[in-house]
Design a protein around this motif. Structure first.
Motif, PDB file in Angstrom:
ATOM      1  N   VAL A 726       9.545  25.463   1.919  1.00 58.33           N
ATOM      2  CA  VAL A 726      10.424  25.609   0.548  1.00 58.33           C
ATOM      3  C   VAL A 726       9.281  26.968  -0.127  1.00 58.33           C
ATOM      4  N   PRO A 727      10.183  27.757  -0.782  1.00 54.67           N
ATOM      5  CA  PRO A 727       9.077  28.620  -1.648  1.00 54.67           C
ATOM      6  C   PRO A 727       8.877  27.933  -2.235  1.00 54.67           C
ATOM      7  N   GLY A 728       6.867  27.773  -3.047  1.00 50.29           N
ATOM      8  CA  GLY A 728       6.375  27.084  -4.018  1.00 50.29           C
ATOM      9  C   GLY A 728       6.966  28.342  -4.835  1.00 50.29           C
ATOM     10  N   MET A 729       6.030  28.040  -6.383  1.00 54.68           N
ATOM     11  CA  MET A 729       5.900  28.347  -7.426  1.00 54.68           C
ATOM     12  C   MET A 729       5.418  30.395  -7.230  1.00 54.68           C
ATOM     13  N   TRP A 730       4.343  30.725  -6.521  1.00 56.79           N
ATOM     14  CA  TRP A 730       4.026  31.532  -6.507  1.00 56.79           C
ATOM     15  C   TRP A 730       4.524  31.934  -4.609  1.00 56.79           C
ATOM     16  N   GLY A 731       5.326  31.878  -4.554  1.00 55.71           N
ATOM     17  CA  GLY A 731       5.051  32.191  -3.353  1.00 55.71           C
ATOM     18  C   GLY A 731       5.415  31.646  -2.264  1.00 55.71           C
ATOM     19  N   GLY A 732       4.501  30.091  -2.088  1.00 57.16           N
ATOM     20  CA  GLY A 732       3.762  29.777  -0.815  1.00 57.16           C
ATOM     21  C   GLY A 732       3.964  28.904  -0.616  1.00 57.16           C
ATOM     22  N   ILE A 733       3.749  27.654   0.552  1.00 60.43           N
ATOM     23  CA  ILE A 733       4.795  27.094   0.293  1.00 60.43           C
ATOM     24  C   ILE A 733       4.957  25.573   0.051  1.00 60.43           C
ATOM     25  N   TYR A 734       5.677  24.990  -0.323  1.00 64.13           N
ATOM     26  CA  TYR A 734       5.735  23.464  -1.483  1.00 64.13           C
ATOM     27  C   TYR A 734       4.317  22.505  -0.755  1.00 64.13           C
ATOM     28  N   ARG A 735       3.971  22.001  -1.134  1.00 62.75           N
ATOM     29  CA  ARG A 735       2.928  20.764  -0.212  1.00 62.75           C
ATOM     30  C   ARG A 735       3.891  19.922  -0.608  1.00 62.75           C
ATOM     31  N   GLY A 736       4.710  19.293   0.479  1.00 55.78           N
ATOM     32  CA  GLY A 736       5.920  18.777   0.548  1.00 55.78           C
ATOM     33  C   GLY A 736       5.256  17.087   0.495  1.00 55.78           C
ATOM     34  N   ASN A 737       5.767  16.214   0.494  1.00 58.04           N
ATOM     35  CA  ASN A 737       5.328  14.858   1.172  1.00 58.04           C
ATOM     36  C   ASN A 737       6.331  13.726   1.479  1.00 58.04           C
ATOM     37  N   GLY A 738       5.547  13.565   2.620  1.00 61.25           N
ATOM     38  CA  GLY A 738       6.516  13.376   4.148  1.00 61.25           C
ATOM     39  C   GLY A 738       6.601  11.985   3.977  1.00 61.25           C
ATOM     40  N   MET A 739       7.245  10.913   4.533  1.00 60.92           N
ATOM     41  CA  MET A 739       7.579   9.368   4.632  1.00 60.92           C
ATOM     42  C   MET A 739       6.140   9.697   5.401  1.00 60.92           C
ATOM     43  N   PRO A 740       5.244   8.180   4.476  1.00 60.54           N
ATOM     44  CA  PRO A 740       4.238   7.752   5.644  1.00 60.54           C
ATOM     45  C   PRO A 740       4.516   6.945   6.245  1.00 60.54           C
ATOM     46  N   PRO A 741       3.565   6.434   7.891  1.00 61.12           N
ATOM     47  CA  PRO A 741       4.543   5.541   8.494  1.00 61.12           C
ATOM     48  C   PRO A 741       4.151   4.183   8.038  1.00 61.12           C
ATOM     49  N   THR A 742       3.531   3.792   6.970  1.00 56.16           N
ATOM     50  CA  THR A 742       2.722   2.385   6.079  1.00 56.16           C
ATOM     51  C   THR A 742       2.461   2.887   5.204  1.00 56.16           C
ATOM     52  N   ARG A 743       2.935   1.717   4.130  1.00 52.68           N
ATOM     53  CA  ARG A 743       1.917   1.567   3.253  1.00 52.68           C
ATOM     54  C   ARG A 743       1.095  -0.202   2.754  1.00 52.68           C
ATOM     55  N   ASP A 744       0.351  -0.186   2.028  1.00 52.66           N
ATOM     56  CA  ASP A 744       0.041  -1.166   1.637  1.00 52.66           C
ATOM     57  C   ASP A 744       0.551  -2.113   0.339  1.00 52.66           C
ATOM     58  N   PHE A 745       1.556  -3.099   0.520  1.00 49.35           N
ATOM     59  CA  PHE A 745       1.940  -4.041  -0.185  1.00 49.35           C
ATOM     60  C   PHE A 745       0.998  -5.026  -0.417  1.00 49.35           C
ATOM     61  N   SER A 746       1.661  -5.670  -1.809  1.00 50.50           N
ATOM     62  CA  SER A 746       1.208  -6.972  -2.095  1.00 50.50           C
ATOM     63  C   SER A 746       2.033  -7.937  -2.960  1.00 50.50           C
ATOM     64  N   ALA A 747       2.273  -8.750  -3.373  1.00 49.00           N
ATOM     65  CA  ALA A 747       2.452  -9.695  -4.049  1.00 49.00           C
ATOM     66  C   ALA A 747       1.912 -10.282  -4.936  1.00 49.00           C
ATOM     67  N   ALA A 748       2.434 -10.326  -6.332  1.00 54.38           N
ATOM     68  CA  ALA A 748       1.686 -11.191  -7.698  1.00 54.38           C
ATOM     69  C   ALA A 748       2.971 -12.174  -7.862  1.00 54.38           C
ATOM     70  N   PHE A 749       2.373 -13.491  -8.020  1.00 52.68           N
ATOM     71  CA  PHE A 749       3.546 -14.397  -8.280  1.00 52.68           C
ATOM     72  C   PHE A 749       3.439 -14.667  -9.828  1.00 52.68           C
ATOM     73  N   HIS A 750       4.093 -14.648  -9.982  1.00 47.99           N
ATOM     74  CA  HIS A 750       4.206 -14.977 -11.880  1.00 47.99           C
ATOM     75  C   HIS A 750       4.929 -16.806 -11.514  1.00 47.99           C
ATOM     76  N   MET A 751       4.132 -17.720 -11.646  1.00 46.85           N
ATOM     77  CA  MET A 751       4.192 -19.622 -10.923  1.00 46.85           C
ATOM     78  C   MET A 751       3.619 -19.973 -11.821  1.00 46.85           C
ATOM     79  N   GLY A 752       2.793 -20.016 -12.822  1.00 47.16           N
ATOM     80  CA  GLY A 752       2.844 -20.744 -13.574  1.00 47.16           C
ATOM     81  C   GLY A 752       1.391 -21.995 -12.744  1.00 47.16           C
ATOM     82  N   LYS A 753       1.744 -22.496 -11.615  1.00 48.65           N
ATOM     83  CA  LYS A 753       0.229 -22.608 -10.794  1.00 48.65           C
ATOM     84  C   LYS A 753      -0.010 -23.173  -9.732  1.00 48.65           C
ATOM     85  N   LYS A 754      -1.439 -22.580  -9.729  1.00 45.64           N
ATOM     86  CA  LYS A 754      -2.081 -22.349  -8.330  1.00 45.64           C
ATOM     87  C   LYS A 754      -0.526 -23.345  -7.212  1.00 45.64           C
ATOM     88  N   PRO A 755      -0.564 -22.352  -5.649  1.00 43.89           N
ATOM     89  CA  PRO A 755      -0.451 -23.233  -4.881  1.00 43.89           C
ATOM     90  C   PRO A 755      -1.002 -24.193  -4.265  1.00 43.89           C
TER      91      PRO A 755
END
Length: 794
Positions: A726-755
């Motif tokens: 894809v042409p970039g702003m100065w005629g170069g190549i746009y530095r696109g961002n393809g899909m990564p194999p994985t992402r690091d997920f975490s979950a924060a549970f708003h629970m009121g008390k510790k499980p």
């Protein structure tokens, strides 16, 4: 392009003045009924729940500019229906016709709507009956005094403030009812809607000129009605991801050095920002409406021998993550190019173009006359040197030089209303072209930019009409960022427009609260010095905290915006839209749902919580709904923010700017008292590839049992690639961002008390308990193609 081609192939022969004759045959999807007065009624059955109705004379069926220029969908699959002597019937609706007097009955699952479609002189008089307690919504930003529209008259004529009269920036001729039906009046002529004011049981839509042409549709609820309406008029565009960050519009007097200093200060203060805007003095002459505009080189310097590239001040902005926006205004006649595009498509299909007098078949460019509907990539049009007369090349041609220098965004300032040109190139009069103008403008900008760069355009405008949502965002005009702006945005939600904003009210915490918790955020200095570091010292942390909250919520906003781009269901929703069974929410104009899970208040000291369980975002406190709660703004908190029980909200670490439509780490904040789910959306962040299905989604869910909570991350679906080439702003190549194999997920549970016990995929895992926040966080590690499940025991 194939879709556009299909639309334009169906376009028809030009007839002088304001009439566009529909030369397309009715076919199997249409039925024509001669009426006793010699007129006829044509019904096009587009879907089982959508019909188009026209009344005409002499067997002639006319098209509005909305049809002629392809703003309304025509390529529906064939719908089966039954035709009788007195109407048509589908699996979802029936239209009954009294051929003696021309009245209609639209029979829907919830009720029968009686319709009187009359030709009145050169114009029309449409009437629809209302039941005693019927509640109706829509009409865009045609008034800012109500959301439930019954009981007032609305003038459909885009205008700014005039003689003390409030502006009408963005009218949309649609109305939807809580009784499961809707209407879209297909006209761009100036007209009025009397919604139960003259007669409380009648909606009257009248115009001095124009044809009887309207669409009726039915669905079970507002979500279904808006889905049908936006399929017809266009789905909201998905902005580039950085468009959902902060836009800061600089003081009109800045030069390149002052602009660079502002950019550096945003970064040094740790205040996230993506777009810096310039107001009219970037150009010379000031407020240049023509295609001869250029930089004011006494204030914005470029080396004459090499005016684009990383060595320029625009390149310096880009290196620290800023995109540049330019203010534009125009008196251009966009209809000339629209007719030339139709001519090109007619030639391509073997037909002879029929152009209005005075319009050449081919538009002119520096390389000679072309029959293409779009210019060849890389072509140069030297309008500034007078090679092409004003108005004889596509509007976007003269903007290419700025785009090539790195401009990524445009503010289309038409707050004063469309220009008064008298007779337009396509033969339209002022009264017909006026409301059509903003959507012609927005489309030519969006398509021109995408053709030139291969990227999505971020543009925004105050003026609009039906269909604008497909091409541009909007802001609430020159009216500040207070209560009236909020009401305008809530009304546009009922008209299928999702990407909305307003000038942030400054310097007040209430203004920050509302300004940062809306579809996109804009802070406008204009002729003032509203840089965040120039406010009271104690407010700088408040502004920064709200801004950082917004950037944490970007995956929530972006995923919700994608949903809007597929269904029309908006990011920002009035409470009466979400809770239709409670009429009391019709008068609540200072609260709204932000996506599925966040309840926001603005400019009010008392809020009404809907039924159910809610959690205070700021304190974590659990609150039972169905009651009113007082609130007093402080310098730290400008409004309330509540989370619905069962919510799952994805967040990112705070970023100073945005570049791609995914992140290496994502935390899902979960309020597990109720079952819930969320679909995380990811793509490359900037190209239109999402329209072709090049994106990924991940469904996460939370379920409850008597003693445990189960949180599931399902395998990711779909894929997208880095948009190499894809042409970039100065005629170069746009530095696109393809899909990564994985992402690091975490979950924060708003629970009121510790499980008491926690397992990840059947194995014990140690989480982290935050006593102060009453939140338990569990890492899931790399997530992508494999399902992962957390179980927590209370």
């Amino acid at each position: 392009m194939q879709i556009q081609l299909a639309i334009f192939m169906a376009m028809i022969v030009f007839v002088a003045q304001a009439s566009f004759r529909d030369a397309s045959p009715g076919g199997d999807g249409s039925a024509v009924f001669p009426l006793a007065d010699g007129t006829g009624l044509r019904v096009d059955v587009l879907r089982p729940d959508l019909m188009r109705i026209r009344r005409g004379k002499g067997g002639m069926w006319m098209e509005s500019g909305m049809n002629r220029y392809g703003f309304l969908k025509t390529d529906y699959p064939r719908t089966s229906f039954e035709k009788t002597d007195t109407g048509v019937k589908t699996a979802r609706a029936e239209l009954r016709i009294d051929r003696e007097n021309g009245t209609l009955s639209f029979v829907t699952p919830k009720r029968t709507v009686n319709v009187w479609p009359a030709i009145s002189g050169k114009g029309f008089d449409l009437r629809f009956n209302l039941s005693d307690k019927e509640r109706v919504y829509g009409l865009g930003d045609s008034s800012r005094t109500n959301i439930m529209r019954r009981g007032m008259v609305y003038d459909f004529w885009i205008r700014n403030w005039k003689n003390g009269s409030p502006p009408i920036y963005f009218p949309v001729p649609n109305l939807i009812s809580h009784e499961g039906w809707g209407v879209f009046v297909n006209t761009t002529w100036r007209h009025t809607w009397d919604v139960g004011k003259s007669r409380k049981d009648v909606v009257a839509v009248t115009a001095g000129e124009g044809d009887v042409d309207f669409y009726l549709f039915t669905a079970d609820g507002y979500r279904g009605l808006i889905d049908i309406f936006t399929e017809l008029t266009g789905r909201p565009v998905l902005l580039p991801i950085w468009g959902y960050g902060l836009t800061f519009v600089n003081n009109d007097s800045v030069n390149d050095w002052a602009l660079l200093n502002n950019a550096r200060r945003f970064r040094d203060y740790g205040i996230p920002c993506d777009t810096l805007g310039l107001e009219p003095r970037w150009m010379k002459p000031h407020f240049d409406f023509t295609t001869n505009k250029n930089w004011d080189r006494s204030r914005f310097y470029f080396p004459f021998y090499d005016p684009q590239g990383g060595h320029t001040w625009i390149g310096s902005l880009a290196r620290i993550g800023f995109k540049l926006s330019l203010w534009l205004t125009t008196r251009y006649d966009f209809t000339r190019y629209e007719e030339q595009r139709l001519a090109a498509l007619a030639r391509a299909s073997g037909r002879t173009p029929d152009l209005p007098n005075g319009i050449p078949e081919n538009w002119m460019c520096g390389l000679g006359d072309l029959t293409n509907s779009t210019p060849p990539h890389g072509s140069v049009v030297d309008i500034a040197k007078g090679k092409i007369p004003e108005g004889h090349a596509p509007w976007f041609e003269h903007l290419k030089k700025f785009v090539d220098q790195g401009v990524r965004c445009f503010k289309l300032d038409t707050t004063g209303g469309p220009p008064k040109l008298g007779k337009w190139a396509n033969g339209m009069s002022e009264e017909e072209a006026h409301n059509l103008y903003p959507i012609l403008y927005a489309r030519q900008m969006a398509e021109g930019f995408e053709s030139r760069t291969g990227l999505r355009l971020m543009s925004y405008t105050a003026s609009g009409y039906a269909g604008l949502q497909k091409y541009a965002a909007s802001w609430a005009g020159d009216t500040g960022g207070g209560h009236d702006a909020l009401v305008s945005m809530l009304n546009l939600a009922f008209s299928g427009h999702s990407n909305q904003s307003c000038d942030m009210l400054f310097p007040l915490s209430e203004g920050f609260h509302f300004g940062f918790i809306q579809p996109w955020s804009q802070h406008n200095s204009w002729d003032c010095y509203y840089e965040p570091w120039f406010m009271r010292e104690e407010l700088i942390p408040t502004f920064t905290a709200y801004d950082q909250l917004r950037y944490r919520l970007i995956p929530y906003v972006y995923s919700t915006a994608f949903c809007a781009s597929r269904t029309g269901w908006p990011i920002m929703r009035p409470l009466c839209m979400v809770y239709p069974d409670d009429p009391s929410f019709d008068s609540i104009m200072d609260q709204y749902m932000f996506g599925d899970s966040l309840l926001v208040s603005a400019f009010v000291n008392k809020i009404k919580l809907p039924d159910g369980v809610w959690f205070d975002w700021w304190t974590g406190a659990r609150v039972e709904g169905g009651r009113e709660i007082p609130f007093k703004p402080t310098d730290e908190k400008g409004g309330t923010l509540f989370v619905k029980a069962g919510a799952i909200i994805p967040t990112w670490p705070v970023k100073q700017h945005l570049e791609k439509g995914w992140n290496e780490t994502v935390t899902f904040d979960v309020w597990p008292e109720r079952d819930g789910s969320f679909e995380l959306y990811e793509d490359d962040g900037e190209t239109p590839a999402y329209k072709d299905g090049r994106y990924a989604t991940t469904l996460v869910s939370c379920t409850n049992s008597m003693d445990a909570v189960t949180f599931t991350v399902n395998p990711r679906k779909g894929s997208f690639k880095s948009p190499q080439g894809v042409p970039g702003m100065w005629g170069g190549i746009y530095r696109g961002n393809g899909m990564p194999p994985t992402r690091d997920f975490s979950a924060a549970f708003h629970m009121g008390k510790k499980p008491t016990r926690v397992m990840l995929d059947g194995k014990p895992i140690a989480g982290k308990w935050d006593e102060a926040r009453r939140v338990f966080e569990v890492p899931l590690g790399a997530c992508g193609p494999v399902r992962k499940t957390i179980m927590l025991w209370r």
